[in-house]
Design a protein around this motif. Structure first.
Motif, short mmCIF file in Angstrom:
data_model
loop_
_atom_site.label_atom_id
_atom_site.label_comp_id
_atom_site.label_asym_id
_atom_site.label_seq_id
_atom_site.Cartn_x
_atom_site.Cartn_y
_atom_site.Cartn_z
N GLU A 1 22.34 -95.91 62.85
CA GLU A 1 23.69 -96.29 63.54
C GLU A 1 24.49 -94.89 63.57
OE1 GLU A 1 25.75 -99.46 61.45
OE2 GLU A 1 24.15 -100.82 61.77
N TYR A 2 25.10 -94.76 64.77
CA TYR A 2 25.58 -93.54 64.94
C TYR A 2 26.97 -93.48 65.86
CZ TYR A 2 22.71 -93.26 68.82
OH TYR A 2 21.78 -93.65 69.99
N PHE A 3 27.77 -92.75 66.17
CA PHE A 3 28.82 -92.76 66.86
C PHE A 3 28.40 -91.82 67.99
CE2 PHE A 3 30.53 -95.20 63.64
CZ PHE A 3 31.52 -95.92 64.26
N VAL A 4 29.07 -91.80 69.12
CA VAL A 4 29.04 -90.96 70.20
C VAL A 4 30.23 -90.41 70.51
CG1 VAL A 4 28.39 -90.51 72.56
CG2 VAL A 4 26.85 -92.33 71.23
N ILE B 1 33.14 -80.00 65.13
CA ILE B 1 32.44 -81.39 65.03
C ILE B 1 30.99 -81.13 64.77
CG2 ILE B 1 31.54 -83.31 66.47
CD1 ILE B 1 33.95 -82.85 68.55
N ARG B 2 30.56 -81.91 63.64
CA ARG B 2 29.15 -81.61 63.28
C ARG B 2 28.18 -82.75 63.54
NH1 ARG B 2 26.50 -77.83 59.87
NH2 ARG B 2 24.87 -78.69 58.70
N SER B 3 27.39 -82.57 64.10
CA SER B 3 26.33 -83.33 64.82
C SER B 3 25.46 -84.02 63.71
CB SER B 3 25.69 -83.01 66.03
OG SER B 3 24.39 -82.24 65.58
N LEU B 4 24.75 -85.08 64.21
CA LEU B 4 23.73 -85.75 63.43
C LEU B 4 22.40 -85.02 63.06
CD1 LEU B 4 23.16 -89.53 64.56
CD2 LEU B 4 24.21 -88.64 62.49
N PHE B 5 22.41 -83.66 63.96
CA PHE B 5 21.41 -82.76 63.81
C PHE B 5 21.68 -81.34 62.97
CE2 PHE B 5 20.95 -85.57 67.74
CZ PHE B 5 20.24 -86.29 67.12
N GLU C 1 34.56 -83.57 78.05
CA GLU C 1 34.36 -82.50 78.89
C GLU C 1 33.26 -81.52 78.34
OE1 GLU C 1 37.83 -80.27 79.75
OE2 GLU C 1 39.14 -82.25 80.31
N PHE C 2 32.77 -81.65 77.16
CA PHE C 2 31.82 -80.61 76.66
C PHE C 2 30.37 -81.49 76.72
CE2 PHE C 2 34.41 -83.17 73.51
CZ PHE C 2 33.41 -83.89 72.99
N GLY C 3 30.51 -82.71 76.86
CA GLY C 3 29.45 -83.56 76.88
C GLY C 3 29.25 -84.40 76.06
N GLN C 4 28.30 -84.70 75.32
CA GLN C 4 28.40 -85.81 74.25
C GLN C 4 27.72 -85.21 73.17
OE1 GLN C 4 26.66 -89.41 75.59
NE2 GLN C 4 24.43 -88.73 75.94
N VAL C 5 28.10 -85.90 71.93
CA VAL C 5 27.37 -85.45 70.80
C VAL C 5 27.52 -86.77 69.74
CG1 VAL C 5 28.01 -84.06 68.57
CG2 VAL C 5 28.86 -83.23 70.77
N PHE C 6 26.10 -86.90 69.06
CA PHE C 6 25.89 -87.77 67.98
C PHE C 6 26.35 -87.54 66.86
CE2 PHE C 6 22.67 -87.85 71.45
CZ PHE C 6 23.16 -89.02 72.13
N VAL C 7 27.28 -88.42 66.23
CA VAL C 7 27.89 -88.14 64.81
C VAL C 7 27.72 -89.25 63.81
CG1 VAL C 7 29.55 -86.26 65.75
CG2 VAL C 7 30.07 -88.80 65.56
#
Length: 106
Positions: free
Chosen positions: A20-23, A56-60, A27-33
């Motif tokens: 489970e994650y959040f999107v 913003i720190r992504s899942l990756f 304007e910068f696109g999308q990031v999974f967090v």
């Protein structure tokens, strides 16, 4: 002869279908967090005077620095929600296929 890196492939990464994650999108696109990151972002964005920039720190493990005002959505994405969306799109495609006449272009 045994492959020297086989042990790396034997460790199964968590499937994207299971997590489970959040999107976070804008304007910068999308990031999974993660849920925690999404909660922190919501708190910061909801301030009366939010900071101009936010990290913003992504899942990756990637860190993005974006203007706070460019964040447009923070949306939850669970395995159940994604499965329901896939089923919806399959049913919609099937409905459209049934409506096609044989002479219609593909």
């Amino acid at each position: 002869m045994t492959n020297r890196i086989q042990h790396l492939f034997d460790e199964r990464a968590e499937s994207p279908r299971d997590i489970e994650y959040f999107v976070v999108a804008g304007e910068f696109g999308q990031v999974f967090v993660s849920r925690e990151t999404a909660r922190r972002l919501r708190t910061i964005v909801s301030r009366i005077v939010p900071p101009r920039w936010i990290d913003i720190r992504s899942l990756f493990g990637t860190t993005l620095r974006v203007r706070t005002r460019t964040i447009l959505t923070i949306a939850e994405s669970t395995a159940g929600q994604r499965a329901a969306a896939r089923q919806f799109w399959r049913e919609l495609d099937a409905e459209e296929s049934n409506d096609r006449r044989p002479w219609d272009p593909d």
